[in-house]
Design a protein around this motif. Structure first.
Motif, PDB file in Angstrom:
ATOM      1  N   GLY A 205      10.716   7.030   7.132  1.00  0.00           N
ATOM      2  CA  GLY A 205      10.051   7.698   8.247  1.00  0.00           C
ATOM      3  C   GLY A 205       8.724   8.303   7.890  1.00  0.00           C
ATOM      4  N   LYS A 206       8.224   8.023   6.688  1.00  0.00           N
ATOM      5  CA  LYS A 206       6.951   8.572   6.237  1.00  0.00           C
ATOM      6  C   LYS A 206       5.811   7.672   6.710  1.00  0.00           C
ATOM      7  N   VAL A 207       4.717   8.292   7.161  1.00  0.00           N
ATOM      8  CA  VAL A 207       3.553   7.532   7.621  1.00  0.00           C
ATOM      9  C   VAL A 207       2.763   7.043   6.410  1.00  0.00           C
ATOM     10  N   VAL A 208       2.561   5.730   6.329  1.00  0.00           N
ATOM     11  CA  VAL A 208       1.834   5.139   5.214  1.00  0.00           C
ATOM     12  C   VAL A 208       0.746   4.217   5.756  1.00  0.00           C
ATOM     13  N   MET A 209      -0.243   3.936   4.914  1.00  0.00           N
ATOM     14  CA  MET A 209      -1.315   3.029   5.288  1.00  0.00           C
ATOM     15  C   MET A 209      -0.958   1.617   4.832  1.00  0.00           C
ATOM     16  N   ALA A 210      -0.901   0.685   5.756  1.00  0.00           N
ATOM     17  CA  ALA A 210      -0.610  -0.710   5.428  1.00  0.00           C
ATOM     18  C   ALA A 210      -1.915  -1.466   5.240  1.00  0.00           C
ATOM     19  N   LEU A 211      -1.989  -2.255   4.188  1.00  0.00           N
ATOM     20  CA  LEU A 211      -3.172  -3.051   3.887  1.00  0.00           C
ATOM     21  C   LEU A 211      -2.851  -4.525   4.103  1.00  0.00           C
ATOM     22  N   GLU A 212      -3.611  -5.164   4.956  1.00  0.00           N
ATOM     23  CA  GLU A 212      -3.427  -6.592   5.203  1.00  0.00           C
ATOM     24  C   GLU A 212      -4.588  -7.333   4.577  1.00  0.00           C
TER      25      GLU A 212
END
Length: 437
Positions: A205-212
């Motif tokens: 449930g932690k907000v993380v930055m996704a890198l595509e």
């Protein structure tokens, strides 16, 4: 706590409007007593006159339904909903799209609002390639839940994201429209890459930055959620970016078969999926109301030829449209339609619509004439992606019918070379003559 609550209470959206008779983006000020729309130009000095609406979904839906019902001539206008802080920037960007030739206006499709029954449909929702392509609200993520210390190791900060106008879209749940340079510091090694960014919640449930990250080619040789790409699937995805049909994809957790469409993200070459039930399809495209049969064709992921549409400049055109899962809305497939008929209809001695403006800047008749004569034309007040002005020289190739840009005057370089060559040729006879004497 009270400060955060107050901050949320003052968050608003603003209504932009395009008057179809003028093709001009304005900010809604309100309605007069006769139900006529009042607008103001999108400038800083007019900010206190902008009509601001609480961005809460139910409140906005009720407000707009009431507002729309009181409007004297609603069919004349197209409305857009944008964040208050981005009003001027987005209005100017939309106007640039209107000034350019061609009918593809992505901002229009993303932020256009239409009344459907008693509900308000906001067509600015983007599909995610994983999980369940959920529809985003204005505030999907809270800024206080972001681990800025962790993001600093990627070379990202709140200030940097704000400066690049990326923070607000990320908080709303969108991917970044452009690639962002990211520096990944692992202590013993540092990696640099270009990637599309998005905020997600991990299993905890932690907000993380996704890198595509960017791939050289889309990976079509391995199954996607249980679907093996046929030869035709691969051809369609590589040619148009869309697979062109609906397939059942197997959910990795529930094993449920989900009818979906697949597209290629043209920035990263990653595959993106949208459930059929989540597809956002417009009922009207460039003045043409789509029939149920046409909408069904789009819902099946197929391309649809639409004839008699009207461009922003009032010209009629035909084009194929198709739903693109990576964009979350329909797109125009110009490479497949109407190109030959358009070329045949144009006089070769005239400038095409694309050359009547350059990067959103209208060219004068003299400038167009100079381009046809092969001269370089100096153009001022061009705008980059951040809204900064720049200037330079535009040239036109009659054979390819393409315009080119240079910060230096290419004619001066050619003239300088020609002059140097001429002086060289002039000097040589003098030397010869001197030897004879």
């Amino acid at each position: 706590m009270s400060t955060e609550t107050t901050q949320r209470q003052v968050e608003h959206d603003v209504l932009l409007v395009n008057d179809k008779t003028q093709n001009k983006i304005q900010v809604v000020k309100g309605l007069d007593k006769d139900g006529k729309l009042e607008t103001v130009p999108p400038t800083k000095k007019n900010q206190n006159q902008f009509l601001k609406v609480d961005r809460n979904g139910d409140f906005f839906s009720n407000f707009f339904s009431n507002f729309f019902s009181q409007l004297e001539n609603p069919t004349q206008f197209t409305f857009f909903r944008v964040p208050e802080l981005l009003t001027i920037k987005m209005a100017n960007q939309m106007q640039k799209e209107l000034n350019q030739s061609g009918p593809t206006h992505e901002l229009f499709l993303k932020h256009q609002i239409t009344e459907v029954g008693n509900e308000l449909k906001k067509e600015n929702k983007v599909a995610e390639p994983t999980k369940e392509q959920e529809q985003y609200s204005s505030n999907k993520f809270d800024i206080k839940d972001i681990d800025w210390d962790s993001l600093s190791r990627l070379g990202l900060s709140k200030e940097k994201l704000q400066e690049m106008d990326l923070l607000e879209p990320l908080l709303q749940g969108y991917k970044t429209k452009d690639l962002v340079a990211v520096n990944l510091d692992l202590g013993s090694a540092v990696f640099s890459l270009d990637a599309r960014l998005s905020l997600q919640k991990n299993e905890e449930g932690k907000v993380v930055m996704a890198l595509e990250g960017v791939k050289k080619y889309p990976n079509l040789n391995v199954p996607l959620y249980g679907h093996e790409f046929s030869k035709q699937d691969k051809h369609n995805l590589l040619k148009t970016g869309n697979m062109g049909r609906v397939v059942d994809l197997v959910h990795p957790t529930t094993k449920e078969k989900i009818p979906s469409v697949v597209s290629v993200d043209r920035l990263t070459n990653n595959l993106v999926v949208t459930r059929v039930e989540k597809m956002q399809l417009p009922h009207e495209v460039k003045g043409i109301v789509l029939s149920e049969q046409q909408l069904q064709t789009l819902k099946e992921g197929k391309p649809l030829l639409v004839e008699g549409m009207t461009s922003a400049k009032g010209n009629l055109f035909n084009a194929e449209i198709q739903f693109n899962a990576a964009k979350g809305h329909i797109e125009f497939l110009f490479d497949n339609t109407n190109k030959q008929s358009k070329n045949n209809s144009q006089n070769q001695s005239q400038l095409s619509d694309d050359l009547k403006s350059f990067r959103g800047k209208e060219l004068t008749e003299k400038q167009q004439g100079d381009l046809l004569e092969g001269k370089a034309v100096y153009v001022k007040d061009l705008l980059d992606k951040r809204g900064n002005t720049y200037q330079g020289y535009v040239t036109y190739n009659k054979e390819t019918k393409l315009a080119d840009f240079s910060f230096q005057n290419p004619n001066k370089e050619q003239q300088s070379k020609a002059q140097s060559q001429s002086e060289k040729q002039t000097d040589e006879p003098k030397k010869t003559k001197g030897r004879k004497m």
